[in-house]
Scaffold this active site. Structure first.
Site, PDB file in Angstrom:
ATOM      1  N   VAL A 212      10.799   3.216 -10.918  1.00  0.00           N
ATOM      2  CA  VAL A 212      10.558   4.692 -11.216  1.00  0.00           C
ATOM      3  C   VAL A 212      11.289   5.650 -10.295  1.00  0.00           C
ATOM      4  O   VAL A 212      11.344   5.494  -9.201  1.00  0.00           O
ATOM      5  CB  VAL A 212       8.847   4.672 -11.187  1.00  0.00           C
ATOM      6  CG1 VAL A 212       8.422   5.947 -11.559  1.00  0.00           C
ATOM      7  CG2 VAL A 212       8.361   3.421 -12.216  1.00  0.00           C
TER       8      VAL A 212
ATOM      9  N   SER B 216       7.632   4.081  -0.681  1.00  0.00           N
ATOM     10  CA  SER B 216       6.963   4.457   0.235  1.00  0.00           C
ATOM     11  C   SER B 216       7.461   5.201   1.457  1.00  0.00           C
ATOM     12  O   SER B 216       6.788   6.254   2.079  1.00  0.00           O
ATOM     13  CB  SER B 216       5.836   3.224   0.895  1.00  0.00           C
ATOM     14  OG  SER B 216       5.421   2.668  -0.511  1.00  0.00           O
TER      15      SER B 216
ATOM     16  N   GLU C  26       3.830   6.066  -8.086  1.00  0.00           N
ATOM     17  CA  GLU C  26       3.945   5.634  -9.412  1.00  0.00           C
ATOM     18  C   GLU C  26       4.512   4.396  -9.797  1.00  0.00           C
ATOM     19  O   GLU C  26       4.263   3.928 -10.904  1.00  0.00           O
ATOM     20  CB  GLU C  26       4.562   6.970 -10.014  1.00  0.00           C
ATOM     21  CG  GLU C  26       4.327   7.203 -11.467  1.00  0.00           C
ATOM     22  CD  GLU C  26       2.963   7.399 -12.080  1.00  0.00           C
ATOM     23  OE1 GLU C  26       2.872   6.465 -13.016  1.00  0.00           O
ATOM     24  OE2 GLU C  26       2.027   7.528 -11.213  1.00  0.00           O
TER      25      GLU C  26
ATOM     26  N   HIS D 256       4.428   1.594  -7.866  1.00  0.00           N
ATOM     27  CA  HIS D 256       3.525   0.605  -7.971  1.00  0.00           C
ATOM     28  C   HIS D 256       2.403   0.647  -9.442  1.00  0.00           C
ATOM     29  O   HIS D 256       2.109  -0.418  -9.934  1.00  0.00           O
ATOM     30  CB  HIS D 256       2.322   0.564  -6.868  1.00  0.00           C
ATOM     31  CG  HIS D 256       3.230   0.636  -5.428  1.00  0.00           C
ATOM     32  ND1 HIS D 256       3.500   1.593  -4.617  1.00  0.00           N
ATOM     33  CD2 HIS D 256       3.817  -0.454  -4.829  1.00  0.00           C
ATOM     34  CE1 HIS D 256       4.053   1.323  -3.546  1.00  0.00           C
ATOM     35  NE2 HIS D 256       4.413   0.057  -3.727  1.00  0.00           N
TER      36      HIS D 256
ATOM     37  N   LYS E 152      13.531  -2.027  -8.209  1.00  0.00           N
ATOM     38  CA  LYS E 152      14.186  -1.311  -6.929  1.00  0.00           C
ATOM     39  C   LYS E 152      14.413  -2.318  -5.952  1.00  0.00           C
ATOM     40  O   LYS E 152      15.503  -2.273  -5.124  1.00  0.00           O
ATOM     41  CB  LYS E 152      13.000  -0.354  -6.498  1.00  0.00           C
ATOM     42  CG  LYS E 152      13.110   0.055  -5.077  1.00  0.00           C
ATOM     43  CD  LYS E 152      13.413   1.562  -4.800  1.00  0.00           C
ATOM     44  CE  LYS E 152      13.646   1.960  -3.518  1.00  0.00           C
ATOM     45  NZ  LYS E 152      12.781   1.073  -2.553  1.00  0.00           N
TER      46      LYS E 152
ATOM     47  N   GLY F 286       0.881  -1.279  -0.139  1.00  0.00           N
ATOM     48  CA  GLY F 286      -0.200  -0.059   0.073  1.00  0.00           C
ATOM     49  C   GLY F 286       0.676   1.334  -0.044  1.00  0.00           C
ATOM     50  O   GLY F 286       1.967   1.231  -0.233  1.00  0.00           O
TER      51      GLY F 286
END
Ligand code: PAF
Length: 278
Positions: free
Chosen positions: A173, A183, A32, A34, A146, A28
């Protein structure tokens, strides 16, 4: 978008779905990065599914599970906006009911780098991924480059356990200044945020030297470390130049290599990587 909260309900719905399912696993607080996975999963499959579950089992006792950012309504709206068909968003009790006592332990590839810095982390990741693959039965799962070691660990597990899931890896990204989206970037103070592009800058130097012909892994490691040492807010956890599949440290680069690093800015720990020759 159908939002499913229980394993029983997912099991009821799954046989009604035909055609390949592309799955995007997440914790969650979507960004961008995800959403780029969701777009690819949608483009390549009949059905696009996602999960949102902040998995307590992959956080150490002194890590940020309690303060990990959560934004369920926003995440739902973003996934719906991208055309996700199925969202699995169970509670912790649903995933780990009383008596739950099984773990998936991947070997050497899970013990290095992040595995050494965060004992038990990949056991928690592998366990929840194996469990959710079993419940959701996707044909493909979309993961970000990543988290390169996470990809290597999940690939090892999928191969070793013969799980019928294709792992699709999508590019990292980045912000305009090179910082990889995460996050956890939300934890950075303005000063730390201004300093954080040093990670990608350091990796860029390694790529430049490699392009010029440098194949000595020690030289590349030292170069990355040196760039990071010039950033006073950055505390380096590790700099690695390793085999892309096994993550064993290399002396010389004779094939594709993963250059990866973990750096702390105060209590926030960021990771990033590039592949050379891949
Ligand atoms: O990369 C993540 O967000 C998590 O590690 C994953 C794969 C969703 C498992 O909890």
């Amino acid at each position: 978008m159908q939002v499913i909260r229980t394993v029983a309900e997912f099991r009821r719905v799954r046989p009604t779905i035909s055609g390949p399912v592309g799955l995007v696993p997440t914790m969650g607080y979507l960004h961008e990065g995800h959403l780029s996975l969701v777009r690819r999963a949608r483009a390549e499959n009949d059905v696009c599914a996602a999960w949102v579950f902040v998995n307590p089992a992959q956080f150490g006792p002194h890590e940020d599970f309690e303060r990990y950012p959560r934004a369920e309504q926003r995440d739902r709206a973003l996934l719906e906006g991208e055309g996700v068909d199925l969202l699995f968003a169970p509670s912790s009790d649903e995933v780990y009911p009383p008596g739950f006592d099984t773990a998936v332990e991947v070997g050497a590839v899970a013990q290095r780098l992040e595995g050494a810095a965060r004992p038990g982390h990949f056991r928690g990741v592998a366990t929840v991924v194996a469990k959710f693959f079993g419940i959701m039965q996707p044909q493909r799962a979309y993961l970000g480059q990543k988290d390169a070691q996470q990809v290597a660990v999940i690939r090892r597990m999928v191969a070793d356990l013969n799980l019928p899931v294709e792992i699709v890896v999508c590019p990292t990204v980045r912000e305009a200044d090179g910082l990889a989206l995460s996050s956890r970037n939300v934890y950075l103070t303005p000063e730390q945020r201004a300093a954080a592009p040093a990670l990608y800058r350091a990796l860029g130097w390694a790529r430049e030297r490699w392009t010029e012909g440098q194949r000595d892994a020690r030289v590349l490691r030292a170069l990355v470390q040196d760039v990071l040492d010039h950033e006073s807010l950055a505390q380096v956890d590790y700099v690695s130049v390793a085999d892309v599949g096994t993550l064993e440290e290399l002396d010389r680069l004779n094939g594709p290599a993963l250059v990866s690093l973990a750096v702390r800015f105060g209590s926030t720990r960021l990771i990033d990587n590039i592949v050379l020759g891949g």
